[in-house]
Design a protein around this motif. Structure first.
Motif, mmCIF file in Angstrom:
data_model
loop_
_atom_site.group_PDB
_atom_site.id
_atom_site.type_symbol
_atom_site.label_atom_id
_atom_site.label_comp_id
_atom_site.label_asym_id
_atom_site.label_seq_id
_atom_site.Cartn_x
_atom_site.Cartn_y
_atom_site.Cartn_z
ATOM 1 N N THR A 78 0.838 -1.194 0.000
ATOM 2 C CA THR A 78 0.000 0.000 0.000
ATOM 3 C C THR A 78 0.873 1.244 0.000
ATOM 4 O OG1 THR A 78 -1.735 -1.156 1.233
ATOM 5 C CG2 THR A 78 -1.820 1.249 1.214
ATOM 6 N N ILE A 79 0.539 2.152 -0.874
ATOM 7 C CA ILE A 79 1.229 3.441 -0.918
ATOM 8 C C ILE A 79 0.181 4.510 -0.638
ATOM 9 C CG2 ILE A 79 2.745 4.976 -2.202
ATOM 10 C CD1 ILE A 79 3.332 2.635 -4.099
ATOM 11 N N GLN A 80 0.387 5.245 0.422
ATOM 12 C CA GLN A 80 -0.558 6.305 0.786
ATOM 13 C C GLN A 80 -0.065 7.636 0.227
ATOM 14 O OE1 GLN A 80 -0.301 5.529 5.093
ATOM 15 N NE2 GLN A 80 -2.469 5.007 5.035
ATOM 16 N N ARG A 81 -1.027 8.478 -0.087
ATOM 17 C CA ARG A 81 -0.712 9.854 -0.535
ATOM 18 C C ARG A 81 0.394 9.824 -1.593
ATOM 19 N NH1 ARG A 81 -0.421 9.451 4.704
ATOM 20 N NH2 ARG A 81 1.804 9.944 4.829
ATOM 21 N N THR A 82 0.104 9.137 -2.678
ATOM 22 C CA THR A 82 1.121 8.907 -3.710
ATOM 23 C C THR A 82 1.730 10.207 -4.213
ATOM 24 O OG1 THR A 82 -0.654 8.808 -5.344
ATOM 25 C CG2 THR A 82 0.223 6.705 -4.535
ATOM 26 N N GLN A 83 3.001 10.108 -4.551
ATOM 27 C CA GLN A 83 3.763 11.220 -5.118
ATOM 28 C C GLN A 83 4.280 10.796 -6.499
ATOM 29 O OE1 GLN A 83 4.143 14.193 -3.323
ATOM 30 N NE2 GLN A 83 2.657 13.169 -1.986
ATOM 31 N N GLN A 84 4.661 11.772 -7.287
ATOM 32 C CA GLN A 84 5.118 11.454 -8.642
ATOM 33 C C GLN A 84 6.363 10.590 -8.622
ATOM 34 O OE1 GLN A 84 5.242 15.280 -10.675
ATOM 35 N NE2 GLN A 84 3.246 14.856 -11.606
ATOM 36 N N GLU A 85 7.202 10.745 -7.610
ATOM 37 C CA GLU A 85 8.415 9.921 -7.551
ATOM 38 C C GLU A 85 8.122 8.467 -7.221
ATOM 39 O OE1 GLU A 85 7.927 12.643 -5.625
ATOM 40 O OE2 GLU A 85 8.482 12.223 -3.534
ATOM 41 N N ASP A 86 6.860 8.167 -6.867
ATOM 42 C CA ASP A 86 6.488 6.775 -6.627
ATOM 43 C C ASP A 86 6.260 6.022 -7.941
ATOM 44 O OD1 ASP A 86 4.312 7.760 -3.877
ATOM 45 O OD2 ASP A 86 6.486 7.441 -3.925
ATOM 46 N N SER A 87 6.207 6.737 -9.040
ATOM 47 C CA SER A 87 5.986 6.093 -10.345
ATOM 48 C C SER A 87 7.132 5.130 -10.630
ATOM 49 C CB SER A 87 5.903 7.140 -11.450
ATOM 50 O OG SER A 87 4.800 7.991 -11.272
ATOM 51 N N ALA A 88 6.779 3.890 -10.888
ATOM 52 C CA ALA A 88 7.774 2.833 -11.093
ATOM 53 C C ALA A 88 7.042 1.548 -11.428
ATOM 54 C CB ALA A 88 8.619 2.628 -9.831
ATOM 55 N N VAL A 89 7.816 0.529 -11.740
ATOM 56 C CA VAL A 89 7.257 -0.820 -11.837
ATOM 57 C C VAL A 89 7.534 -1.527 -10.517
ATOM 58 C CG1 VAL A 89 7.367 -3.046 -12.996
ATOM 59 C CG2 VAL A 89 7.546 -0.930 -14.320
ATOM 60 N N TYR A 90 6.501 -2.034 -9.912
ATOM 61 C CA TYR A 90 6.631 -2.728 -8.639
ATOM 62 C C TYR A 90 6.584 -4.232 -8.907
ATOM 63 C CZ TYR A 90 6.266 1.731 -6.374
ATOM 64 O OH TYR A 90 6.525 3.017 -5.970
ATOM 65 N N LEU A 91 7.665 -4.911 -8.526
ATOM 66 C CA LEU A 91 7.804 -6.332 -8.808
ATOM 67 C C LEU A 91 7.673 -7.133 -7.526
ATOM 68 C CD1 LEU A 91 10.765 -6.275 -11.301
ATOM 69 C CD2 LEU A 91 8.579 -7.335 -11.754
ATOM 70 N N CYS A 92 7.002 -8.232 -7.641
ATOM 71 C CA CYS A 92 6.873 -9.169 -6.538
ATOM 72 C C CYS A 92 7.560 -10.463 -6.942
ATOM 73 C CB CYS A 92 5.405 -9.414 -6.243
ATOM 74 S SG CYS A 92 5.083 -10.655 -4.981
ATOM 75 N N ALA A 93 8.186 -11.108 -5.986
ATOM 76 C CA ALA A 93 8.818 -12.399 -6.241
ATOM 77 C C ALA A 93 8.535 -13.321 -5.069
ATOM 78 C CB ALA A 93 10.323 -12.243 -6.427
ATOM 79 N N SER A 94 8.532 -14.603 -5.326
ATOM 80 C CA SER A 94 8.397 -15.552 -4.232
ATOM 81 C C SER A 94 9.408 -16.675 -4.401
ATOM 82 C CB SER A 94 6.976 -16.124 -4.158
ATOM 83 O OG SER A 94 6.699 -17.012 -5.231
ATOM 84 N N SER A 95 9.754 -17.303 -3.301
ATOM 85 C CA SER A 95 10.644 -18.462 -3.357
ATOM 86 C C SER A 95 10.215 -19.462 -2.305
ATOM 87 C CB SER A 95 12.108 -18.066 -3.174
ATOM 88 O OG SER A 95 12.331 -17.538 -1.901
ATOM 89 N N LEU A 96 10.702 -20.673 -2.494
ATOM 90 C CA LEU A 96 10.273 -21.775 -1.639
ATOM 91 C C LEU A 96 10.603 -21.488 -0.180
ATOM 92 C CD1 LEU A 96 8.897 -24.484 -1.974
ATOM 93 C CD2 LEU A 96 11.142 -25.527 -2.242
ATOM 94 N N ALA A 97 11.739 -20.841 0.031
ATOM 95 C CA ALA A 97 12.157 -20.465 1.382
ATOM 96 C C ALA A 97 13.148 -19.346 1.245
ATOM 97 C CB ALA A 97 12.792 -21.659 2.088
ATOM 98 N N THR A 98 13.448 -18.716 2.358
ATOM 99 C CA THR A 98 14.571 -17.789 2.351
ATOM 100 C C THR A 98 15.834 -18.608 2.547
ATOM 101 O OG1 THR A 98 14.334 -17.432 4.707
ATOM 102 C CG2 THR A 98 13.244 -15.873 3.253
ATOM 103 N N GLY A 99 16.927 -17.956 2.416
ATOM 104 C CA GLY A 99 18.173 -18.700 2.502
ATOM 105 C C GLY A 99 18.882 -18.641 1.178
ATOM 106 N N SER A 100 20.196 -18.608 1.286
ATOM 107 C CA SER A 100 21.008 -18.444 0.100
ATOM 108 C C SER A 100 20.751 -19.568 -0.897
ATOM 109 C CB SER A 100 22.467 -18.444 0.539
ATOM 110 O OG SER A 100 23.300 -18.146 -0.522
#
Lengths: 115, 114
Positions: A78-100
């Motif tokens: 969630t981005i509240q009170r959006t500003q022009q500098e918030d313009s971007a591509v927002y990427l989500c990623a998932s993995s089976l677990a954390t850890g190297s």
């Protein structure tokens, strides 16, 4: 679906409005990451979740940004009170677990434009 | 802070010639290293990864990378560029002591000329 799903794919919003970006990770993936990519920039880490908790929120650029994850699955940024500098591509990623070494699978991203 | 540096923001090659995209990481215990590719208006795709097995890693589409601990490098190469290789490439590192947080380089844009 088989992959990471993000919605909406595109969002145009007026400056000052709040927006919610959604990420559906791959089923069974316990780790979930949010990144953003601004024009001409590399990927910037925002936050990651292990289950429903967020061990690392260090990348959130301001207190206007927040994220949650429920049921160890869907996450919303969630981005509240959006500003022009918030313009971007927002990427989500998932993995089976954390850890190297665990491979991350990426969604197609949400392109946010603040006008 | 642990980091990864991609030494070139833009690389231009001719079709059929070799590709070299350079990446250096800050030295740390047990890094895992990845190369991702992002074609225009598409999501990120994993090319290859190194996780302490063989130091020469082969990936998809003819790409490979060699992990050199002494040089803290993980350069991406391909013997012969194809037009379809034109894209943005990201070198990514994760560290055991950082819970798997992905640390991205700034990206290298690869252009392929006919």
């Amino acid at each position: 679906g088989a992959g990471v799903s993000q919605s909406p794919s595109n969002k145009v919003t007026e400056k000052g409005k709040d927006v919610e970006l959604r990420c559906d990770p791959i089923s069974g993936h316990t780790a979930l990451y949010w990144y953003r990519q601004s024009l001409g920039q590399g990927l910037e880490f925002l936050i990651y979740f292990q289950g429903n908790s967020a061990p690392d929120k260090s990348g959130l650029p301001s207190d206007r940004f927040s994220a949650e994850r429920t049921g160890g699955s869907v996450s919303t940024l969630t981005i509240q009170r959006t500003q022009q500098e918030d313009s971007a591509v927002y990427l989500c990623a998932s993995s089976l677990a954390t850890g190297s070494g665990f491979r991350a699978f990426f969604g197609q991203g949400t392109r946010l434009t603040v006008v | 802070a642990q980091s990864v540096t991609q030494l070139d923001s833009h690389v231009s090659v001719s079709e059929g010639t070799p590709v070299l995209l350079r990446c250096n990481y800050s030295s740390s215990y047990s890094p895992s290293l990845f190369w991702y590719v992002q074609h225009p208006n598409k999501g990120l795709q994993l090319l290859l990864k190194y996780t302490s097995a063989a130091t020469l890693v082969k990936g998809i589409n003819g790409f490979e990378a060699e992990f050199k601990k002494s040089e803290t490098s993980f350069h991406l190469t391909k013997p012969s560029a194809h037009m379809s290789d034109a894209a943005e490439y990201f070198c990514v590192v994760t560290y055991y002591n950082q819970g798997g947080k992905l640390i991205f380089g700034q990206g290298t844009e690869l252009s392929v000329k006919p």
